[in-house]
Motif scaffolding. Sequence first.
Motif, mmCIF file in Angstrom:
data_model
loop_
_atom_site.group_PDB
_atom_site.id
_atom_site.type_symbol
_atom_site.label_atom_id
_atom_site.label_comp_id
_atom_site.label_asym_id
_atom_site.label_seq_id
_atom_site.Cartn_x
_atom_site.Cartn_y
_atom_site.Cartn_z
ATOM 1 N N ALA A 100 0.845 -1.204 0.000
ATOM 2 C CA ALA A 100 0.000 0.000 0.000
ATOM 3 C C ALA A 100 0.874 1.246 0.000
ATOM 4 O O ALA A 100 1.914 1.278 0.657
ATOM 5 N N LEU A 101 0.431 2.227 -0.777
ATOM 6 C CA LEU A 101 1.041 3.560 -0.712
ATOM 7 C C LEU A 101 -0.094 4.492 -0.303
ATOM 8 O O LEU A 101 -0.993 4.751 -1.089
ATOM 9 N N ASP A 102 -0.081 4.924 0.920
ATOM 10 C CA ASP A 102 -1.195 5.684 1.473
ATOM 11 C C ASP A 102 -0.723 7.120 1.719
ATOM 12 O O ASP A 102 -0.276 7.461 2.816
ATOM 13 N N TYR A 103 -0.816 7.938 0.678
ATOM 14 C CA TYR A 103 -0.277 9.298 0.790
ATOM 15 C C TYR A 103 -1.088 10.150 1.757
ATOM 16 O O TYR A 103 -0.543 11.029 2.408
ATOM 17 N N ALA A 104 -2.399 9.883 1.847
ATOM 18 C CA ALA A 104 -3.228 10.702 2.739
ATOM 19 C C ALA A 104 -2.739 10.583 4.177
ATOM 20 O O ALA A 104 -2.774 11.535 4.949
ATOM 21 N N ASN A 105 -2.269 9.388 4.536
ATOM 22 C CA ASN A 105 -1.775 9.178 5.899
ATOM 23 C C ASN A 105 -0.248 9.151 5.975
ATOM 24 O O ASN A 105 0.319 8.835 7.017
ATOM 25 N N ALA A 123 7.153 6.065 -4.717
ATOM 26 C CA ALA A 123 6.440 7.186 -4.096
ATOM 27 C C ALA A 123 6.807 8.528 -4.725
ATOM 28 O O ALA A 123 6.167 9.543 -4.443
ATOM 29 N N ALA A 124 7.837 8.530 -5.562
ATOM 30 C CA ALA A 124 8.349 9.797 -6.110
ATOM 31 C C ALA A 124 7.298 10.606 -6.874
ATOM 32 O O ALA A 124 7.229 11.827 -6.698
ATOM 33 N N PRO A 125 6.463 9.971 -7.717
ATOM 34 C CA PRO A 125 5.499 10.795 -8.463
ATOM 35 C C PRO A 125 4.583 11.604 -7.545
ATOM 36 O O PRO A 125 4.110 12.673 -7.930
ATOM 37 N N ALA A 126 4.351 11.114 -6.334
ATOM 38 C CA ALA A 126 3.491 11.872 -5.416
ATOM 39 C C ALA A 126 4.297 12.841 -4.558
ATOM 40 O O ALA A 126 3.743 13.522 -3.686
ATOM 41 N N GLY A 127 5.612 12.889 -4.785
ATOM 42 C CA GLY A 127 6.434 13.829 -4.022
ATOM 43 C C GLY A 127 6.915 13.280 -2.684
ATOM 44 O O GLY A 127 7.356 14.050 -1.826
ATOM 45 N N TYR A 128 6.844 11.973 -2.504
ATOM 46 C CA TYR A 128 7.258 11.378 -1.227
ATOM 47 C C TYR A 128 8.435 10.435 -1.436
ATOM 48 O O TYR A 128 8.721 10.012 -2.558
ATOM 49 N N TYR A 129 9.102 10.067 -0.338
ATOM 50 C CA TYR A 129 10.160 9.059 -0.388
ATOM 51 C C TYR A 129 10.312 8.410 0.974
ATOM 52 O O TYR A 129 9.724 8.871 1.962
#
Lengths: 488, 398
Positions: A100-105, A123-129
């Motif tokens: 799971a990649l849960d960006y909201a949390n 996760a990079a496309p959403a700006g996370y790592y």
Amino acid sequence: MSAALQSASAELTARLGSAAVFNQPVQRMLYEYDGGVDTALPDLVVFPETREQLQFVVETAARYELLLVPRGAGTGLSGGAIARHGGILVALNRMRRILALDYANQRARVEPGVVNLELSNAAAPAGYYFAPDPSSQQACTIGGNVAENSGGPHTLAYGVTVNHVTGLEAILPDGRWISAGGAALDTAGPDIAGLLTGSEGTLAIVAAITVKLTRRPEAARTLLAIYDSIDAAAISVSAITSAGLIPAALEMLDGFTLRAVEDYIHAGYPRDSAAVLLIELEGLEEEVEPGMHAVRRLCLQAGAREVQLARDAEQRQRLWKGRKHAFGAAGRIAPSLYVMDGVIPRTRIAELLRAADEIARRYKIQLGNIFHAGDGNLHPLVFFDQRQPGELDRAVAASREIIAACAAVGGSISGEHGIGMEKDQLMPLIFSEDDLDFMHRIRAAFNPQGRLNPGKLLPEFRACRETMNSWQLNAPFSSSDSVVSPNV
Amino acid sequence: MTTASASNLAAPASPAEVQACLQEAIARFTPISLDSSISDSSSIRLDLSQLRAWRFWEPDDLTCGVEAGLTPRDVQLRLSEQRLFLPFDLPSPDFSLGAALAGNHSGPLRQGYGSLRDFVIGIEFVTGSGELVKAGGRVVKNVAGYDSMKLMIGSRGSFGIITAVNFRLFPAPAPTATWLVPCPGWEAAKRFRAAVMASYLKPIAFELASSVQSAMVPPELAPPHHAQLWALVRCAGEEPVHHRYQKELSEFARQISSQLVAIPEDRESRFWDEWNAWPASAPLSFSAPPELALRALPLLADHARSAGLAFGFQGRLGLGVYRLALRPAPAPEWILAARSLLAGLGETWLTVPGAASPLNAWGPLATSRAFLRELKQHLDPHHILPDPFGLITENGTA
Ligand SMILES: Cc1cc2nc3c(=O)[nH]c(=O)nc-3n(C[C@H](O)[C@H](O)[C@H](O)COP(=O)(O)OP(=O)(O)OC[C@H]3O[C@@H](n4cnc5c(N)ncnc54)[C@H](O)[C@@H]3O)c2cc1C
């Protein structure tokens, strides 16, 4: 092969398929190693792909009372993933789904075989790592990171693996599952996820991991501070720390190592320098600009010959490529390389580097230094030739003296590579017999028969007292109080 | 050591004396209690407030080691001489460090700095077998041995009595600024949170509360409309950083039809003291993945309303960790019903850590009780340590 192993091998092959069970010597020999210097041949290597298969492997081992050794990518540097006493090596690198990649949390849930960098890339496309960034991140698994509580250049500001793990699901050697923590931060009950992190596969096999995802920073500035003396570089580290600046990364390479890197990577480190510091600042544009000026000023005051700012992303990447491939570069100039890992207070870096140098000279070995200076986490590199009789012994003996020197100034014998089978006998340098007894009790609760990853992390009890005595006699930097219990 | 054996109260003055107390407890088959409200003769109550020594203090390495009877306020005072600090804000600064560690307390600064779990680098404690042991060390990075620090923090004495702790320290933050954002409803709070989390801003505190005491917001600053919820953002940095926050937060507030209320500089520190002091009475704790928490809290509010209870909450909007206050105190049945109401949502944790409770204060634990019981058995073989999670006894005491 014993009858028990033969039966286990047959059952595992029937259930997992022959491609998932290696029982031939030539296959098993590939798994004799990790990234360290020790070797040992496993009796079987199995590759579960699912939770159910993993459970079957563990239950089969329990039924036949066989030893189990978890393994990720085998990049560990302390022999943790080696079957020291034989048994079944459980390679988890085929359990590699991102669940799971849960960006909201700001969370991700992964299987243990997911490669560290793959999660960050996903996760990079959403700006996370995923913030922990060991230099081996292109290969090492998140299960391995959890087991070793791995760090990396940027863990200075962002914290090591345990600061990013919120939940674990793991199987005990008797086949029972335990869960620990969750995606929430404050779950009910003791912090078993925290305890399992860094337990080097000796308490349970981790099958799912929930981690925090970190937002990529807006801006970064990468500086290369160049020095004509190692002492001046070390003083800069203390100056930056005590000025209260926390760069995202603060790495040091000495002259010998940076020249090896230049020959290989052409990172742009001046070949005539005695040391360089690679310093990165991250944050808002409004934060990194003044931070950069402050760091530059402190480095120059401490004696830097020059402080360069990476002009663009390309130069920044090149500077980092040099750092991240430094072990590979070092490996090109000697047949064998021993990467050490010790920690000291950040105010003692210059002193320790001088002591290490003196030890290397005494043992007539070539030493290089590349390390996470901002954390005081040293990685002296010993260059040697394992084929020459006695060279490995000399390299190991010198390394142990250097690690003893770290312990003697109130440091630790490992900052990120773990104890494994490399340093189990050195644990008495920093822990008393009672400290170790408590750790044995913890292990007994999870792993009562000691079948899971035996011969790692903790010394056997009797050996423990003897080792302590011999180190008190031999360690040149020890004083009676620092050898027994310098910490706390 | 001060001991009053009639009341079984012991006030050891050193870790060695704590060790002696535990050895005596083993010899007398008498459990240890850390709870000041319990004063019966069936347990030895330990008062650790005399453990007040500084073990080491390395300002240039940003580390220190202290005994567990000191309060965060004591430590903070000395650190501030060197412009260092422990990012540790508690409901009451008079908690001892030992109590704060055992209870894993945290406050708003957890958003920017993490919790105790993240900046304790070494710990010393007396085990259930009466040995004085340690884990971790004095350096900021260390993976040698099992991380018993994690086992001790938050386990309320279940596995040992903490006598000393080593911290990694932080430079005192640059000047801070604080803004209140009245949120017209739960959806607005959710959108505001999402906007801040998706931005590059890294506030050191990011809170949400059901109300702010009028004393905290002076009338001249009161927002034009009645807010249902209040978000709060605190940043640290120099002037340009404050401007950046102000600009972006104004835009995020505008997107939820609200506006920023800046807390004046001269009131900021008092504002936070009052914020941290809320609520005075023992609350419930609630934690969930941070976005999911914003779906769970309104359900809890409705559940309280339908039982005729006044409901208030305050906590970490960025992290999903909240304290709830209900008046009058909810019956155990209310808590059980609330837990089952939330069960369908996903992972939520509603606990009653502050008060002895007729029901299991913790609800289901994150790790199976059967396994934790085995662990407890190994680490507390004589059953002398506190049992707050009810691992040995049927029901835990909080
Ligand atoms: C070139 C190079 C650079 C490196 N740089 C760094 C660095 O910067 N920072 C750093 O911290 N380390 C570094 N390392 C060390 C190593 O990469 C890390 O320790 C890494 O986390 C190991 O991951 P792995 O998947 O290779 O684990 P392995 O080596 O396979 O195993 C390591 C340990 O983890 C256990 N284990 C593995 N998976 C599991 C599981 N699922 N459950 C339970 N136990 C498990 C094993 O039993 C073993 O004890 C470096 C190594 C190399 C070769």
